[in-house]
Design a protein around this motif. Structure first.
Motif, PDB file in Angstrom:
ATOM      1  N   UNK A 159      40.245  45.296  40.478  1.00  0.00           N
ATOM      2  CA  UNK A 159      39.965  44.326  41.544  1.00  0.00           C
ATOM      3  C   UNK A 159      38.248  44.501  41.658  1.00  0.00           C
ATOM      4  N   UNK A 160      37.576  43.508  41.648  1.00  0.00           N
ATOM      5  CA  UNK A 160      35.743  43.487  41.866  1.00  0.00           C
ATOM      6  C   UNK A 160      35.528  42.555  42.988  1.00  0.00           C
ATOM      7  N   UNK A 161      34.927  43.150  43.794  1.00  0.00           N
ATOM      8  CA  UNK A 161      34.292  42.389  44.992  1.00  0.00           C
ATOM      9  C   UNK A 161      32.849  41.913  44.626  1.00  0.00           C
ATOM     10  N   UNK A 162      32.435  40.960  45.704  1.00  0.00           N
ATOM     11  CA  UNK A 162      31.351  40.077  45.343  1.00  0.00           C
ATOM     12  C   UNK A 162      31.244  38.994  46.385  1.00  0.00           C
ATOM     13  N   UNK A 163      30.922  37.727  45.848  1.00  0.00           N
ATOM     14  CA  UNK A 163      30.970  36.604  46.768  1.00  0.00           C
ATOM     15  C   UNK A 163      32.466  36.128  46.994  1.00  0.00           C
ATOM     16  N   UNK A 164      33.362  36.567  46.193  1.00  0.00           N
ATOM     17  CA  UNK A 164      34.797  36.719  46.475  1.00  0.00           C
ATOM     18  C   UNK A 164      35.536  37.820  45.845  1.00  0.00           C
ATOM     19  N   UNK A 165      36.585  38.014  46.016  1.00  0.00           N
ATOM     20  CA  UNK A 165      37.456  39.181  45.465  1.00  0.00           C
ATOM     21  C   UNK A 165      38.112  38.747  44.314  1.00  0.00           C
ATOM     22  N   UNK A 166      37.987  39.251  43.191  1.00  0.00           N
ATOM     23  CA  UNK A 166      38.632  39.132  41.923  1.00  0.00           C
ATOM     24  C   UNK A 166      39.388  40.065  41.223  1.00  0.00           C
ATOM     25  N   UNK A 167      40.323  39.802  40.575  1.00  0.00           N
ATOM     26  CA  UNK A 167      41.117  40.816  39.711  1.00  0.00           C
ATOM     27  C   UNK A 167      40.903  40.293  38.335  1.00  0.00           C
ATOM     28  N   UNK A 168      40.961  41.535  37.377  1.00  0.00           N
ATOM     29  CA  UNK A 168      41.008  41.360  36.010  1.00  0.00           C
ATOM     30  C   UNK A 168      42.422  41.427  35.562  1.00  0.00           C
ATOM     31  N   UNK A 169      42.755  40.226  34.759  1.00  0.00           N
ATOM     32  CA  UNK A 169      43.972  40.228  34.091  1.00  0.00           C
ATOM     33  C   UNK A 169      44.142  40.969  32.884  1.00  0.00           C
ATOM     34  N   UNK A 170      45.283  41.124  32.284  1.00  0.00           N
ATOM     35  CA  UNK A 170      45.345  41.809  30.890  1.00  0.00           C
ATOM     36  C   UNK A 170      44.514  41.234  29.797  1.00  0.00           C
ATOM     37  N   UNK A 171      44.281  39.992  29.814  1.00  0.00           N
ATOM     38  CA  UNK A 171      43.383  39.473  28.891  1.00  0.00           C
ATOM     39  C   UNK A 171      41.908  39.681  29.033  1.00  0.00           C
ATOM     40  N   UNK A 172      41.689  40.296  30.093  1.00  0.00           N
ATOM     41  CA  UNK A 172      40.170  40.645  30.272  1.00  0.00           C
ATOM     42  C   UNK A 172      39.549  39.604  31.514  1.00  0.00           C
ATOM     43  N   UNK A 173      40.145  38.617  31.734  1.00  0.00           N
ATOM     44  CA  UNK A 173      39.617  37.467  32.322  1.00  0.00           C
ATOM     45  C   UNK A 173      39.449  37.985  33.963  1.00  0.00           C
ATOM     46  N   UNK A 174      38.433  37.854  34.653  1.00  0.00           N
ATOM     47  CA  UNK A 174      38.289  37.789  36.046  1.00  0.00           C
ATOM     48  C   UNK A 174      38.737  36.504  36.628  1.00  0.00           C
ATOM     49  N   UNK A 175      39.859  36.640  37.500  1.00  0.00           N
ATOM     50  CA  UNK A 175      40.394  35.578  38.241  1.00  0.00           C
ATOM     51  C   UNK A 175      40.246  35.566  39.862  1.00  0.00           C
ATOM     52  N   UNK A 176      40.364  34.520  40.538  1.00  0.00           N
ATOM     53  CA  UNK A 176      40.361  34.616  42.008  1.00  0.00           C
ATOM     54  C   UNK A 176      41.460  35.605  42.521  1.00  0.00           C
ATOM     55  N   UNK A 177      41.265  36.583  43.373  1.00  0.00           N
ATOM     56  CA  UNK A 177      42.370  37.219  43.958  1.00  0.00           C
ATOM     57  C   UNK A 177      42.583  36.777  45.676  1.00  0.00           C
TER      58      UNK A 177
END
Length: 295
Positions: free
Chosen positions: A81-99
């Motif tokens: 999980x990565x915070x910032x302007x929104x909370x995002x999570x990293x999927x197995x393919x490496x993509x950061x998507x909206x959590x």
């Protein structure tokens, strides 16, 4: 009358060693899968480094995103999980998507998957007037609610190993504040853990003491109630931004620092760090009491 932090301490005589340098502002350190993970602000990277200093970029934020003000932790299933302007999570393919559609500064996740996010709705880096901050709880079923308010610039958070206590840095108050964690993940019984400090990123040890910065160029190990147990002095131009206990037995203190001139304003310091040489370093120091709790 403000209670000052008591001093009955052991000076740490071992000189910290440089593990990694050439960084922007290293922040949000986490010991995870036998490496120290951290956010390399300015470069907008999440980096992992082993005990030999071999570093690897694990995630890259949007190049148009703000270069500072983000933090990391993991869901129980291992997704980042990565915070910032929104909370995002990293999927197995490496993509950061909206959590979750929630901006945040720091994050900590308990063993049940409850996500604690903190923040304040003003632009600190731009010199905006401060506003009270908050802690919000995102439960595994996706519900988001505020569980604490009136936080004086919320920063690093830790949760004890039994998931019963959360401690947060109130940077603008120079204080560590503790809460009981209720059965539903809410926070109650707010109280002062220690004050007279300069807290940013913090970590917890197995005796319940917290490693924290003083607001100058030193870090201390402080017990509940404010007694300072140990102090580590850094070079005069070093500002400690965050701390983590890790290593094979969690008995290594990682100190994340960068050059910070006390005579300059916050804006001037951040401008210099953003445009000038990369002075950020990760220092290591052996300690006798290992880390505990989360992160």
């Amino acid at each position: 009358m403000k209670k000052q932090t008591a001093e009955r301490m052991e000076m740490v005589m071992v000189e910290p060693k440089v593990l990694l340098d050439g960084l922007g502002i290293p922040e949000s350190p986490r010991w995870h899968e036998d490496r120290l993970w951290f956010c390399n602000w300015i470069a907008r990277e999440v980096v992992a480094v082993d005990m030999d200093g071999k570093a690897e970029v694990m995630a890259v934020r949007d190049p148009d995103s703000h270069p500072m003000g983000y933090s990391i932790d993991w869901l129980p299933d291992g997704r980042l999980l990565v915070t910032g302007d929104k909370l995002r999570r990293q999927e197995p393919d490496g993509q950061l998507v909206l959590h979750a559609d929630q901006h945040a500064n720091e994050i900590v996740v308990d063993t049940h998957g409850n996500i604690y996010l903190n923040g304040a709705d003003f632009d600190f880096a731009a010199g905006a007037p401060p506003e009270p901050g908050y802690i919000k709880l995102l439960t595994p079923d996706g519900r988001l609610r505020e569980v604490a308010g009136d936080i004086a610039f919320p920063n690093g958070m830790v949760i004890t190993a039994d998931d019963r206590t959360l401690i947060i840095s109130e940077s603008f108050a120079g204080r560590l504040t503790a809460f009981d964690i209720d059965a539903d993940g809410g926070l109650s019984n707010r109280r002062v853990f220690a004050e007279g400090l300069g807290p940013d990123g913090i970590c917890l040890d197995a005796e319940g003491a917290v490693w924290v910065s003083t607001g100058g160029n030193s870090v201390v190990r402080v017990a509940a109630g404010g007694e300072i147990l140990q102090r580590v002095e850094l070079a005069a131009d070093r500002a400690p931004f965050a701390l983590m206990l890790g290593g094979p037995d969690r008995s290594t203190l990682f100190i994340l620092t960068a050059e910070w001139r006390q005579s300059d304003s916050v804006t001037d310091n951040l401008t210099r760090i953003n445009t000038g040489p990369r002075t950020g370093e990760i220092l290591t120091l052996p300690v006798t009491v290992p880390g505990a709790g989360r992160p």
